[in-house]
Design an enzyme around this catalytic site. Structure first.
Site, PDB file in Angstrom:
ATOM      1  N   LEU A  76       0.699  -1.344   0.030  1.00  0.00           N
ATOM      2  CA  LEU A  76      -0.123  -0.054  -0.015  1.00  0.00           C
ATOM      3  C   LEU A  76       0.878   1.458  -0.056  1.00  0.00           C
ATOM      4  CD1 LEU A  76      -2.909  -0.891   2.481  1.00  0.00           C
ATOM      5  CD2 LEU A  76      -2.999  -0.836  -0.066  1.00  0.00           C
ATOM      6  N   GLY A  77       2.118   1.298   0.409  1.00  0.00           N
ATOM      7  CA  GLY A  77       2.859   2.381   0.494  1.00  0.00           C
ATOM      8  C   GLY A  77       4.093   2.228   1.482  1.00  0.00           C
ATOM      9  N   GLU A  78       4.811   3.145   1.712  1.00  0.00           N
ATOM     10  CA  GLU A  78       6.191   3.208   2.466  1.00  0.00           C
ATOM     11  C   GLU A  78       6.436   4.451   3.213  1.00  0.00           C
ATOM     12  OE1 GLU A  78      10.887   2.320   1.646  1.00  0.00           O
ATOM     13  OE2 GLU A  78       9.354   1.880   0.173  1.00  0.00           O
ATOM     14  N   GLY A  79       6.535   4.226   4.639  1.00  0.00           N
ATOM     15  CA  GLY A  79       6.895   5.628   5.361  1.00  0.00           C
ATOM     16  C   GLY A  79       8.200   5.632   5.855  1.00  0.00           C
ATOM     17  N   ASP A 108       4.965  11.079  16.583  1.00  0.00           N
ATOM     18  CA  ASP A 108       5.267  11.207  15.088  1.00  0.00           C
ATOM     19  C   ASP A 108       3.761  11.880  14.574  1.00  0.00           C
ATOM     20  OD1 ASP A 108       6.510  11.085  12.793  1.00  0.00           O
ATOM     21  OD2 ASP A 108       6.255   8.962  12.463  1.00  0.00           O
TER      22      ASP A 108
END
Length: 881
Positions: A23-26, A139
């Site tokens: 889904l994504g990368e943080g 965060d």
């Protein structure tokens, strides 16, 4: 991540999770969409970056992340699971249908001011809840705020804490950092390892700044440049870049972005409250000060700071002094319960309340005179349950309603006179014309002379959809009246009593119209407003002004706990309201009556509990101040999370046969009805079951999904059992709907051929069974000396029910003709005795025991009854004449 690492992950997580896609990368983790194979639900599985996992270490990370697993708040995305597999460190959260705030800001750049403030307020409330449990997010940034159906959900809560605590100084040594430069507090930017709630407040202020302006308060070409500005530079004010931002919002942001933690708001809760206070100022403006709670507040001159259920009023100056406006906190210790049923005498010298004496079984009218420390019952008003008191203009008499009419009694004591002889009479108002006005169950407005006589019908709705009137108040000196309606929506209208013409004034409830032409009312969430009313033109002449937050709202959100006197005094119950509370816990009970606690940290005002088909989760109805909500509890000591989020009734959940959804009862549409919602993803509850003209108060989800079984009526009236087939065509049949007979708690056998329910047709509560869907073939009594709350075993060969304080079982045959075996008493220990309106326990075939509710102690919330003397002087000053 390429296909090879995904394949490696799936191999490592075999039997637990199946990854579908990335889904994504943080900054800390890669996010995958995965199937939770055990619970058959979609989840977001996040895998720590390999370099971060290597520094942190599995054992330390998993030990620290446990501190965040039990965070419970409607705006916190809960933690489902965490673990280590083949060198991967992972944690699991719900998959949310929606987008994160970063995606939206990338698309829209800026948000509407009101929406930005609402999002920031709800996020602040979530942060405050976590801070109270000792967890600082560390965060906070747009990417960690999911938005689903407009509702913000804070994700990755405590993950930065777990990584920081587990990795320690090694993070700095390897060049890794926590937090995103644009949103890091100055103490984070300088490498301070110990940060507190003010750090999260700073980061949230950065997010709000960006939502309003279009970029964070500090920008730069490199991370080092950004952090340098965070430490040394002051950002431009919000209003200098966007004029439409209110001054108080700009002031809140300015204070929250102070360099020193001690100069910011002391808590996220204080930050949220300041965002709701239009008079808040900071810096060169006069700031709002948050004093400790006092028993008496006084406003002399034009105004000074006042605490009002979370709203702060800043000082201003002017030429003409106001009469003293005093805020008094009244103690009411000898009467239990707070309600909307209250009225000040016209001169403000006494307060009439419908309340319950401690130990009593019904309410009566009491009077609390302000020159007396005790509350006294009004003689003659305790023969039946009474509500909605309204005081005569001379302050000598009180009229009140009941379930069988309306009455008038002298406040000082004397004979009680009947005004109306039958029917439920609601929402009384005593006019200055000698009439008492009231509404009834049929949405009709009546008036009757206070001296006695025949009631006269004034007003009846002609709308196609039934409207439920709450209050009707003639406007002094006008041929106009104000009415409030609670269904199909809560709104306030003005009506021309000659022509019948109606105009909507505003959304809200419980309106008061003063002689000087002001409208005072409450909106959703307990916010009290005032506005100037032009009765002749039938309009408000300006926007309503907010004066109070935190006014008590009754369950269902349809009426407010406040009153206004003719002399201009205000009285209201501040939330949380004072009611006797059963603090309950979940327990396992085996057939011998042996008890095992489920999770002693999970307690509340539990009402019902229902096990999932897999037996590893429970749906629990929990009372919360002025509403009931459905929670999902992972058994035994796993996290709990709130599934519903509606200011009203959400109760009596039942699982779908596959365990992916819940059906429950809610009044969110104005009448109780059946709703259903997915369990493991954020979704809006779907209305699927209504019964024309009646409330639906219980529903049963059939194993074949064909016939829905449900019960109409409410807890305090005659109830009936029906069945409805929704597909292929809608068919409704009456299972048991006998006149003057009470039938409850219907449950269908696992083979869908027999229905068990409680009925008092024999003169007392017993368990009955009849064939289904051939319900006309007769019924059979199963219990012989009381029985309520029947439950089938999943195999269908046993039927359980409660008999008094004990539990009974009987073997049954359901394949051919129905037959029962010997009634066997299992145990009698007083648990699960919540009420007999709906089953309050569940059977687990996996362990052959029962999940029940037990009262562990009695608590009482603190009552705070607020009296504001000369309140209307503030209204005149702030609203204008």
């Amino acid at each position: 991540m390429s296909a090879a690492p995904i394949s490696r992950l799936n191999s490592a997580l075999s039997g637990r999770y199946l990854i579908e896609s990335e889904l994504g990368e943080g900054g800390m983790a890669t996010v995958y969409l995965a199937d939770d194979l055990k619970h058959e639900r979609k989840v977001a599985l996040k895998v720590l970056k390999p370099e971060l996992a290597a520094v942190v270490g599995a054992e330390r990370f998993l030990a620290e992340i446990k501190t965040t697993a039990n965070l419970q708040h409607p705006n916190i995305l809960p933690l489902f699971d965490s673990g280590e597999a083949d060198g991967f460190l992972f944690y699991v959260m719900p998959h949310v249908d929606g987008e994160n705030l970063r995606d939206r800001l990338e698309r829209e750049k800026q948000l509407p001011v009101a929406e930005a403030v609402r999002i920031a307020t709800e996020v602040a409330e979530a942060l405050h809840s976590a801070h109270e449990h000792g967890v600082v997010h560390r965060d906070v940034k747009p990417a960690n705020i999911m938005v689903s159906q407009g509702r913000p959900l804070v994700a990755d809560f405590g993950i930065a804490l777990a990584v920081s605590a587990a990795g320690g100084s090694r993070l700095t040594e390897t060049g890794l950092s926590l937090g995103t430069p644009h949103y890091m507090s100055p103490e984070q930017a300088t490498g301070d390892q110990v940060v507190g709630p003010p750090s999260d407040v700073y980061s949230l202020a950065c997010v709000l700044y960006e939502m309003l302006v279009g970029e964070p308060p500090h920008t730069g070409s490199t991370a080092q440049a950004i952090l340098g500005r965070v430490i040394t530079s002051d950002p431009e004010s919000v209003t200098s870049q966007r004029r439409q931002v209110p001054k108080h919002v700009d002031a809140v942001v300015s204070r929250a972005l102070e360099k020193l933690p001690a100069d910011r708001f002391s808590s996220a809760d204080e930050f949220a409250k300041a965002l709701g206070d239009e008079s808040f100022r900071y810096g060169s403006a006069v700031g709002a000060v948050a004093p400790a709670r006092l028993k008496l507040w006084t406003i002399a001159g034009w105004a000074a700071a006042a605490a009002l259920g979370g709203l702060w009023m800043a000082s201003v100056s002017g030429p003409d002094p106001l009469p003293d406006v005093r805020w008094l906190s009244l103690s009411v210790t000898d009467w239990a319960g707070a309600s909307e049923w209250m009225e000040l005498t016209p001169d403000g010298s006494a307060l009439i309340l419908s309340a319950e004496a401690r130990g009593a079984t019904q309410n009566s009218l009491v009077v609390r005179r302000l020159d007396d420390l005790s509350s006294m019952p009004i003689p003659g008003s305790n023969s039946a349950a009474h509500y909605d008191p309204t005081v005569s203009p001379d302050g000598e008499m009180v009229a009140f309603g009941s379930d069988n009419g309306a009455y008038v009694a002298p406040i000082a004591g004397g004979s009680v006179r009947t005004l109306v002889t039958e029917g439920i009479v609601c929402c009384l108002r005593w006019g200055d014309d000698g009439y008492v006005y009231f509404s009834n169950e049929e949405a009709e407005i009546y008036r009757v002379r206070a001296a006695g006589g025949e009631p006269e019908r004034l007003f009846a709705s002609e709308a196609e959809e039934q409207e439920e009137f709450v209050y009707y108040e003639p406007i002094p000196g006008q041929e106009r009246a104000v009415i409030s309606l609670m269904a199909p929506s809560s709104r306030i209208e003005i009506v021309d009593t000659r022509s019948g013409r109606r105009e909507v004034l505003t959304d809200g409830m419980k309106p008061f119209v003063t002689e000087s032409g002001y409208l005072v009312f409450v909106r959703e969430g307990g916010r009290l407003f005032a506005a100037k009313l032009d009765a002749e033109a039938m309009v408000l002449t300006g926007d309503p002004v907010l004066f109070v937050e935190g006014v008590g709202i009754i369950p269902g959100g349809r009426d407010a706990m406040f009153t206004l006197s003719e002399s201009g005094d205000l009285a209201y119950w501040a939330r949380p309201t004072a009611v006797p509370v059963d603090v309950r816990e979940l327990i396992w009970v085996d057939r011998a009556g042996q008890i095992e606690s489920v999770d002693t940290s999970f307690t509340g005002e539990f009402e019902s509990v229902e096990l999932s088909p897999s037996g590893d989760r429970a749906a629990v109805t929990v009372g919360e101040l002025d509403r009931t909500e459905v929670w999902i509890k992972e058994l035994n000591d796993g996290p709990a999370r709130r599934l519903t989020n509606y200011q009203g009734m959400n109760r009596r959940p039942v699982w779908s046969p596959d365990g992916t959804s819940l059906a429950f009862i809610s009044d969110r549409g104005g009448r109780r009805a059946g709703y259903r919602v997915p369990v493991d993803r954020i979704g809006v509850p779907e209305l699927f079951l209504e019964h024309e003209g009646e409330d639906v108060d219980e529903v049963f989800w059939p194993t074949d999904g064909e016939w829905w079984i449900y019960r109409t009526g409410t807890t305090f009236g005659t109830t009936d059992v029906y069945a409805r087939r929704l597909q292929p065509d809608t068919v409704t049949i009456a299972v048991s709907a006998q006149p003057e007979v009470d039938e409850r708690a219907p449950v269908l056998s696992p083979n869908n051929r027999w229905i068990a329910y409680k009925s008092d047709q024999s003169g007392q509560d017993e368990i009955w069974v009849r064939p289904f869907p051939e319900v006309g073939q007769g019924s059979r009594q199963v219990s012989v000396d009381l029985g309520v709350e029947p439950v089938w075993s999943p195999s269908g060969d046993e039927l359980f029910f409660r008999a008094g304080a004990g539990f009974t079982s009987t073997a049954v045959s359901t394949d051919g003709n129905f037959s029962t075996g010997e009634l066997r008493s299992m145990f009698s220990n007083g648990v699960s005795m919540i009420n007999d309106a709906h089953r309050a326990y569940s059977y687990d075939a996996h362990s052959d025991r029962f999940l029940m509710i037990r009262t562990v102690r009695q608590e009482e919330r603190t009552a705070e009854l607020i009296l504001v003397q000369n309140f209307m002087e503030l209204v005149k000053e702030r609203v204008g004449s």
